[in-house]
Enzyme design. Structure first.
Site, PDB file in Angstrom:
ATOM      1  N   HIS A  97      -7.540  -5.929   0.517  1.00 55.96           N
ATOM      2  CA  HIS A  97      -6.309  -5.129   0.441  1.00 55.96           C
ATOM      3  C   HIS A  97      -5.620  -5.430   1.813  1.00 55.96           C
ATOM      4  O   HIS A  97      -6.249  -5.233   2.853  1.00 55.96           O
ATOM      5  CB  HIS A  97      -6.588  -3.709   0.401  1.00 55.96           C
ATOM      6  CG  HIS A  97      -5.548  -2.878   0.349  1.00 55.96           C
ATOM      7  ND1 HIS A  97      -4.810  -2.503  -0.556  1.00 55.96           N
ATOM      8  CD2 HIS A  97      -5.127  -1.789   1.213  1.00 55.96           C
ATOM      9  CE1 HIS A  97      -3.994  -1.474  -0.369  1.00 55.96           C
ATOM     10  NE2 HIS A  97      -3.924  -1.043   0.899  1.00 55.96           N
ATOM     11  N   SER A 123       0.801  -1.304  -0.026  1.00 57.52           N
ATOM     12  CA  SER A 123       0.033  -0.014  -0.117  1.00 57.52           C
ATOM     13  C   SER A 123       1.061   1.361   0.127  1.00 57.52           C
ATOM     14  O   SER A 123       1.691   1.459  -0.865  1.00 57.52           O
ATOM     15  CB  SER A 123      -0.887  -0.144   1.172  1.00 57.52           C
ATOM     16  OG  SER A 123      -2.100   0.900   0.929  1.00 57.52           O
ATOM     17  N   GLU A 179      -9.438  -5.328  -4.076  1.00 61.49           N
ATOM     18  CA  GLU A 179      -8.702  -4.105  -3.446  1.00 61.49           C
ATOM     19  C   GLU A 179      -9.501  -3.025  -2.724  1.00 61.49           C
ATOM     20  O   GLU A 179      -9.271  -2.421  -1.905  1.00 61.49           O
ATOM     21  CB  GLU A 179      -7.606  -3.382  -4.327  1.00 61.49           C
ATOM     22  CG  GLU A 179      -6.465  -4.656  -4.922  1.00 61.49           C
ATOM     23  CD  GLU A 179      -5.527  -4.456  -3.681  1.00 61.49           C
ATOM     24  OE1 GLU A 179      -5.533  -3.791  -2.636  1.00 61.49           O
ATOM     25  OE2 GLU A 179      -4.398  -5.102  -3.900  1.00 61.49           O
TER      26      GLU A 179
END
Length: 602
Positions: A466, A226, A353
């Site tokens: 995610h 990320s 995601e």
């Protein structure tokens, strides 16, 4: 006579045992006390999977950024006289914690697990036992939208990766939020990007010291997830970082993502907005910084969330900016010009995601139900994620993402918004970054992570979320008492092997030829590798149609319709004026006609 020989024998055995204990003690001390450029550090042995890993936790790599050092680049350490006790994690950097779902493991697992402090610039090292020689080094950079995160989270424990793959794992804390990214670009008192400079100083520490731990400073791979992956890709774009590492792994993030970097103008504007909120508006920048340095960090945290007036669920209030130093231009421009480190990269994304962001406020979404949303809630969600985009722009998103052949399914709007958020913010930028990198002749490898962890606390509809590949990269399923499935343990071992292969050789296939080969990513074929508990597959052109929408069509829509609402307002105002003129003319004409008829009768 016999008793005397027995006594001698016993003495001999005791002397032997004593010598063995002393030897082992000195051997152990040698293993856990290492001399760095700043002084000696003491680590500790950890039992791992029937063997041992030596961990050094909480080694300082910079002066504490307190007082006059707040908002400034990190300063190098001086030497310490005694042995530094590196046997427990250090403070986490100041940050706002996630209070959305109190007591819920899915959100609490990402909150800092050590005390919050500005004195937080420390790093951790895990080395296999016996101490290696010239081992490959893997440096982890955590995510958290540049607003949160800490290296001490359980999911970032480097001991399994060090034990199984005999690599050295390093992680560091870096400043986040306003304390890490507040910027008055060009002013050395608050230049911006100091969180990235923290990372860079930690990389310099590794170059100077890792050989003493048995590591090879010429074989260093950065990996992150990320905002951590965006950080890794920013080091690829920053010339000062280039000599400090060898290769890069980007998990679900890249510097060209829409949330990753702000312009100089916007960064400065947010700093001035924070100063206004906190009572630090002054005539010049020096006075503003002086005032902000005197504020309690908690007060800064409380107010930093208000600096973006149109905050979305993916807002990065204070993050990387174009400072002319660490970053000389916007990432898209640097990528287009080919101004990045020429090396190998491994990049990838997860299947779902977007879902992790939807439950934090998108209309109709909840972790406690199936989140079956309506068309209206979908449109309201678009307003939240795309503030400032014209109605026409938002309608183009809906039109592109609706499955018009199967528009009766109850889940269609939920799945569409997941795809919109995931594609726009994570998947398509990562693919575009990889294409640009590959087009310059660099070897790139791309993965698509498809396995939903059996331990995932979030509801089933949220899918392969995610951040939830990380536990497999760090080998958490190898810890039997946690009760992952056997298939997940095997899967985690295969991922660790491929990540370590890439770190060692620049190729996730390593030197083995007995498994499915992971192909190089080229922009014409766009081959990628699926990762799940089944046999991996090679597919092509992931989300190709959707990503063409975001990279080619949508920017044109914004360009053409960006001011369409204003034009419409002007047209309506003009029409209203014209209508008034016409009504006035009609009234005048009617009055004239009436008078004319009256006169005709005379």
């Amino acid at each position: 006579m016999q008793s005397r020989s027995t006594v001698i024998y016993i003495r001999f055995v005791l002397w032997f045992l004593l010598l063995w204990v002393l030897f082992e003690k000195s051997h152990t001390e040698e293993d856990i006390i290492i001399t760095t450029k700043n002084g000696k550090v003491r680590g500790m042995h950890l039992p791992v999977l029937g063997g041992t890993v030596t961990a050094f936790l909480g080694i300082p790599y910079a002066q504490p950024p307190l007082g006059r050092l707040r908002f400034k680049k990190p300063q190098s350490l001086t030497k310490w006289p005694d042995i530094w006790n590196a046997t427990k994690y250090a403070n986490s950097c100041y940050q706002n914690t996630d209070q959305s779902f109190p007591g819920f493991l899915g959100s609490e697992m990402w909150n800092p697990n050590t005390d919050l402090s500005e004195d937080c610039l420390y790093l951790n090292v895990w080395i296999p036992t016996p101490k290696p020689k010239n081992a490959t080094v893997m440096i982890w950079i955590y995510g958290g939208s540049f607003q949160t995160g800490t290296s001490s989270l359980h999911v970032y424990d480097g001991k399994f990766l060090a034990r199984v793959e005999r690599v050295i794992v390093v992680s560091m804390n870096y400043r986040v939020g306003a304390l890490g990214f507040l910027a008055l670009p060009g002013n050395p008192e608050a230049p911006g990007n100091v969180g990235l400079f923290d990372q860079q100083l930690a990389l310099q520490w590794v170059q100077k010291n890792i050989a003493a731990f048995g590591g090879n400073p010429k074989s260093v791979t950065l990996f992150g997830e990320s905002a951590g992956a965006a950080s890794v890709s920013l080091h690829l774009l920053s010339p000062e970082s280039h000599p400090l590492f060898t290769r890069a792994i980007l998990q679900s993030g890249s510097s060209n993502a829409p949330w990753a970097v702000t312009s100089r103008y916007e960064a400065r504007n947010r700093t001035l907005t924070l100063a206004k909120f906190i009572g630090c508006s002054r005539e010049n920048d020096t006075e503003i910084i002086k005032c902000l340095r005197n504020k309690d960090p908690q007060e800064i945290l409380r107010h930093e969330v208000f600096v973006v007036p149109y905050g979305t669920l993916l807002s990065v209030n204070f993050g990387p900016t174009v400072d002319g130093d660490f970053l000389t231009d916007m990432p898209d421009t640097l990528l287009q010009l080919g101004q990045f480190k020429k090396t190998q990269i491994l990049v990838g994304v997860n299947k779902d995601e977007g879902t992790a962001f939807l439950v934090y406020g998108a209309p109709g979404f909840s972790k406690d139900n199936n989140s079956i949303i309506t068309r209206k809630e979908f449109q309201e969600g678009l307003k939240i994620f795309f503030p400032g985009v014209s109605e026409f722009g938002k309608e183009s998103i809906l039109f592109h993402y609706m499955d018009w052949l199967d528009d009766q399914r109850a889940e269609k709007y939920r799945e569409a918004l997941d795809d919109v958020v995931g594609d726009y913010n994570i998947i398509c930028p990562a693919l575009e970054f990889t294409k640009k990198f590959s087009d310059m002749g660099n070897n790139a490898f791309f993965y698509y992570f498809e396995h939903r962890s059996s331990k995932l606390p979030w509801p089933e509809w949220m899918g392969v979320m995610h951040g939830y590949e990380i536990e497999f990269v760090f080998g958490l399923p190898l810890e039997r008492r946690v009760n992952y499935t056997k298939a997940e343990e095997i899967f985690s071992r295969s991922i660790m092997k491929r990540w370590a292969n890439f770190a060692k050789y620049g190729n996730p296939n390593g030197t083995q030829n007995n498994s499915t080969r992971w192909p190089v990513f080229k922009s014409n074929e766009q081959k990628y590798f699926t990762l799940n508990t089944e046999s991996p597959k090679v597919n092509t052109k992931l989300r190709a149609q959707q990503c063409r929408f975001w990279t080619l069509f949508f920017p044109k829509v914004l360009e053409i319709t960006g001011n369409i609402d204003e034009v419409e307002r002007e047209w309506k105002a003009g029409f209203h004026r014209w209508n008034n003129y016409m009504m006035d003319w009609k009234n005048q004409f009617n009055d004239y006609t009436s008078k004319k008829e009256s006169c005709a009768g005379l």
